[in-house]
Design an enzyme around this catalytic site. Structure first.
Site, short mmCIF file in Angstrom:
data_model
loop_
_atom_site.label_atom_id
_atom_site.label_comp_id
_atom_site.label_asym_id
_atom_site.label_seq_id
_atom_site.Cartn_x
_atom_site.Cartn_y
_atom_site.Cartn_z
N TYR A 57 -0.03 4.48 1.75
CA TYR A 57 -0.10 3.09 1.58
C TYR A 57 1.36 2.93 1.21
O TYR A 57 2.06 3.42 0.42
CB TYR A 57 -0.94 2.81 0.50
CG TYR A 57 -0.90 1.06 0.14
CD1 TYR A 57 -1.51 0.14 0.77
CD2 TYR A 57 0.30 0.83 -0.80
CE1 TYR A 57 -1.15 -1.06 0.46
CE2 TYR A 57 0.25 -0.61 -1.11
CZ TYR A 57 -0.26 -1.41 -0.78
OH TYR A 57 0.01 -3.03 -0.81
N GLU B 142 3.16 -5.38 3.94
CA GLU B 142 2.31 -4.46 3.39
C GLU B 142 1.68 -3.60 4.75
O GLU B 142 1.23 -4.13 5.70
CB GLU B 142 0.95 -5.25 2.79
CG GLU B 142 -0.04 -3.99 2.28
CD GLU B 142 -1.38 -4.37 1.99
OE1 GLU B 142 -2.04 -4.26 1.05
OE2 GLU B 142 -1.86 -5.17 3.00
#
Length: 438
Positions: free
Chosen positions: A159, A247
């Site tokens: 991530y 993101e």
């Protein structure tokens, strides 16, 4: 783009909301106000393929893909890809596409296949049909485009996010070696797996920071340099497009030894629209309610709810507080309509026109705090709208701030059936009571 609900709690750890802008407890506790909680203002909406093109154009590695408007175009795109496996994705803004259902009978808005002909057949059941997911209205959203992309195997998922952190007055890199899952769950259960790098916005990202983050994400050998390079390019994109957040989840590696951004969400600063005209021109408004698009023409922000008391306010925080206090006094808000700052009389008129066009609206509550806004302008706009539109529903007005005395004179001398309120509590009680009398 709109922040997804799953991101909110995690991002608050890094971007704490100032006390005067916080979401009130009633909003958090009342699920009927979820739309208000998550969408405090209207954000730029980009489809997945648009975000990926933006990244690709700036040197960020994404899957090869084409966009198709028809089943034949999808078939040709699948052939041109010449990939071992192909992923076909319906392009809508809502999440949960993979588990969605089309009104054509097809299940799933994301499909994998090795046969280009199957891509054409599936696209025929997607394009022009409505896809219903857990985030769409019950009837679903019409699919006008599909993305035909190369399907890549992922050997490992991580991530990565870049976002603005108020506590350090600048951008922060946030990463975790555990990707492909809800990151706030990782933050709650394994906080030691969340890594941060504070970036000096004047100096920019340092090579040492990019490499350290790549190492913390678990990339080794040549992949570590690749990942650091991609992180640097993502940061450069973040600055270039005036993003508030980028993101990537998953930020992954393939068995062939490539670091790829498999899925990404980008949030843009609406205040930068004047210098990001090309990006804002891509705004996809096709999934908005028609009344939202009409409101946007006059620089108004409109969010529809399911009650019968219209809320006419200036500022998203005030809007949410107004919705909450209506609810606490036994009423239900029909919407909130945000005037914003530099308001003109014409906008007030158009706002009333939009509100009165909604058959659900049985009363209107105007709640204006005049800091930047001149209350006298609001009052003139209200009286003009009432006369020209022949307002037939009860109107409760609470004004406070700049030129409020002059505004009250305008309302009191208008001869119109306008109910004044001394504060927000009083306004909510009077608005709820006016509906109960019917």
């Amino acid at each position: 783009m709109v922040i997804r609900e799953s991101q909110c709690s995690f991002l608050k750890m890094f971007c704490p909301v100032p006390q005067d802008e916080s979401i009130s407890s009633c909003t958090l506790q009342n699920p009927s106000f979820q739309a208000v909680q998550l969408t405090s203002r209207r954000w730029l909406n980009l489809q997945e393929y648009q975000s990926k093109k933006l990244m690709s154009d700036n040197g960020v590695r994404v899957q090869r893909f084409f966009v198709a408007d028809t089943a034949n175009e999808a078939l040709e795109a699948a052939k041109r890809l010449n990939a071992k496996e192909i992923v076909l994705k319906a392009q809508i803004l809502a999440g949960g596409r993979g588990k969605g259902v089309f009104n054509s009978g097809l299940k799933g808005g994301v499909h994998l296949t090795k046969d280009p002909n199957i891509v054409g057949q599936l696209a025929k059941q997607m394009i022009g049909y409505n896809l219903a997911t857990k985030q769409t209205p019950k009837e679903g959203v019409k699919v006008n485009k599909v993305m035909v992309a190369e399907a890549l195997d992922i050997s490992r998922e991580t991530y990565l996010a870049i976002l603005m952190d108020r506590s350090c007055n600048g951008p922060v890199l946030v990463g975790s070696p555990q990707g492909g899952v809800d990151i706030e769950e990782v933050a709650a259960s394994n906080p030691e797996l969340i890594f941060k790098e504070q970036i000096d916005i004047f100096e920019g990202i340092k090579d040492s920071q990019a490499h350290r983050m790549a190492e913390n994400l678990g990339f080794v050998g040549p992949l570590k340099s690749q990942a650091a390079d991609q992180i640097t390019k993502l940061y450069n994109l973040f600055l270039k497009v005036d993003a508030t957040q980028v993101e990537v989840n998953p930020f992954g590696e393939t068995p062939e030894g490539q670091v790829v951004c498999f899925d990404a969400k980008i949030n843009f600063d609406d205040n930068a629209e004047f210098r990001q005209k090309d990006i804002f021109a891509m705004d996809d408004k096709s999934e908005n309610e028609p009344i939202e698009n009409e409101a946007a023409k006059y620089d108004l922000k409109y969010i529809g709810l399911d009650g019968n008391i219209a809320c006419f306010v200036n500022g998203a925080g005030l809007a949410m507080a107004t919705c909450d206090i209506i609810f606490l006094n036994g009423g239900k808000p029909a919407n909130f309509l945000d005037l914003g700052g530099g308001v003109k009389e014409a906008q007030v008129y158009q706002a009333f026109k939009l509100l009165t066009a909604d058959p659900k609206v049985e009363a209107i509550l105007v709640n204006i705090f005049g800091g930047i806004v001149n209350c006298a302008i609001i009052a003139n706009g209200i009286t003009k709208a009432c006369r020209e539109l022949e307002l037939k529903v009860p109107l409760v007005v609470r004004l406070e701030g700049t030129n409020v005395q002059e505004a009250q004179k305008i309302l009191n001398n208008s001869g119109l059936p306008i109910t004044s309120a001394v504060d927000l509590e009083d306004a909510a009680k009077k608005a709820v009571a006016s509906v109960a009398k019917k």
